[in-house]
Scaffold this active site. Structure first.
Site: not given
Ligand code: SF4
Length: 362
Positions: A84, A88, A91
């Site tokens: 990604c 986040c 995540c």
């Molecule tokens: S939650 Fe994880 S997979 Fe989804 S956008 Fe954020 S970093 Fe990327």
């Protein structure tokens, strides 16, 4: 013949007889071994057939009683990549590998799932539009709609890598596009890690929402409620974006993904209490499109396939993988998915998920 010759002949005859007897005994013993092994095989075959018959009858019987033993993979989430471009902090499907199956293998697995009863596929990640700039994803979307004729094909994305060209090529094969958005305040998005560099996450969302309208794809929003956005009032922005569904999740801890020793994230500081989550829901209770998902509802009610097409069992608060459906088949792998079919129905997992059945004004 003389007496001596007669004796010689008799001795030779006795020796011949002895050898013949030996040969005969040898043959008999080999024959009996062959018969023994044959009969053993026949018994095993009969045994396996009757066992199979009784298992099939048991499943039939259990199905009639509504007590189905093997879950049907009606709705599957295929996280084909873990990579990604966002970071986040909570995540729960992190970049632990960069593996992606070759497309023909992925199609083979999707065909197996369809044969086992799959009606809806959701492609997710990581960020699914990253790999091969969305080409891999586009081809799978087209394959699922055109070749497998699935009633529903959807994607969950952070929205940052989608281009209009993608909609022009593949939009017609896609039913729903869900974009993750946790806040309508750019600073909060930065604190959460939901952005790349200085690019605006919110600008992307409005752009993608417009493309969804133009190319007739149902638009959905997913939000994770956590320490940083729990006090926000999102009603005006949600009304403006007008999604068909607004999924609101309570931030979830998964050992090995966003918590614990080998995890790539430390999500503890994002966690909110059940009461805080409820307060957020109460504040937004007049939003008809809102679909709430507490930790309890979320944990076992999704069928999650990872990048190797292994089901991930989250019941233990971790993601324990089954064997790949490509190696052992769907029915054998799904027994290790931890999937709670009843909770899936209870959380409203089955809904109008085909755009052909949605009464949308495009
Ligand atoms: S939650 Fe994880 S997979 Fe989804 S956008 Fe954020 S970093 Fe990327």
């Amino acid at each position: 013949w003389t007496g001596l010759e007669v004796k010689k002949q008799t001795n030779m005859f006795a020796i011949d007889l002895f050898f013949m007897k030996m040969v005969l005994q040898l043959c008999m013993s080999n024959l009996s071994k062959v018969f023994a092994s044959l009969s053993e095989k026949v018994w095993i075959w009969i045994g396996v057939r009757s066992l199979r018959g009784s298992t099939a009858r048991k499943t039939e019987r259990d199905s009639c009683k509504g007590n189905i033993q093997t879950p049907i993979p009606t709705s599957v989430n295929y996280h084909f990549t873990r990579v990604c471009n966002y970071k986040c902090g909570f995540c729960f499907h992190t970049a632990k590998t960069s593996f992606v199956l070759p497309i023909e293998e992925a199609k083979k697995g999707l065909r197996l799932l369809k044969q086992s009863g799959m009606e809806k596929i959701n492609f997710s990640g990581g960020e699914p539009f990253l790999h091969e700039r969305g080409e891999f994803l586009g081809q799978l979307v087209q394959f699922c709609k055109q070749d497998l004729q699935l009633p529903s094909v959807s994607i969950v994305s952070n929205g940052s890598m989608i281009r209009e060209k993608w909609f022009q090529r593949y939009g017609e094969y896609l039913d729903i596009l869900a974009i993750s958005c946790d806040s309508f305040n750019e600073e909060t998005n930065s604190l959460i890690g939901r952005r790349q560099g200085k690019k605006s996450h919110l600008e992307n969302i409005y752009k993608v929402q417009n493309w969804c309208k133009e190319y007739k794809v149902a638009f959905k929003i997913n939000s994770v409620i956590n320490t940083f956005n729990v006090g926000e009032d999102m009603r005006d922005c949600i009304r403006e974006l007008n999604p068909v569904r607004w999924k609101v999740f309570q931030c979830l801890i998964i050992e090995g993904e966003n918590a614990g020793e080998n995890a790539l994230r430390e999500a503890e500081k994002f966690v909110i209490s059940d009461q805080q989550f409820q307060d957020f829901l109460d504040r937004h209770s007049d939003m008809e499109c809102l679909v709430p998902e507490s930790n309890q509802k979320m944990r076992d009610s999704y069928l999650i396939l990872d990048e190797y097409m292994r089901f991930l069992d989250c019941t233990g608060g971790r993601k324990d993988p089954s064997k790949s459906i490509l190696d052992v088949g769907v029915e054998n792998a799904i027994m290790f998915s931890g999937f709670d079919e009843k909770m899936f129905i209870k959380r409203g997992g089955k809904y109008t998920w085909s755009k052909a059945d949605m009464k949308l004004e495009w």
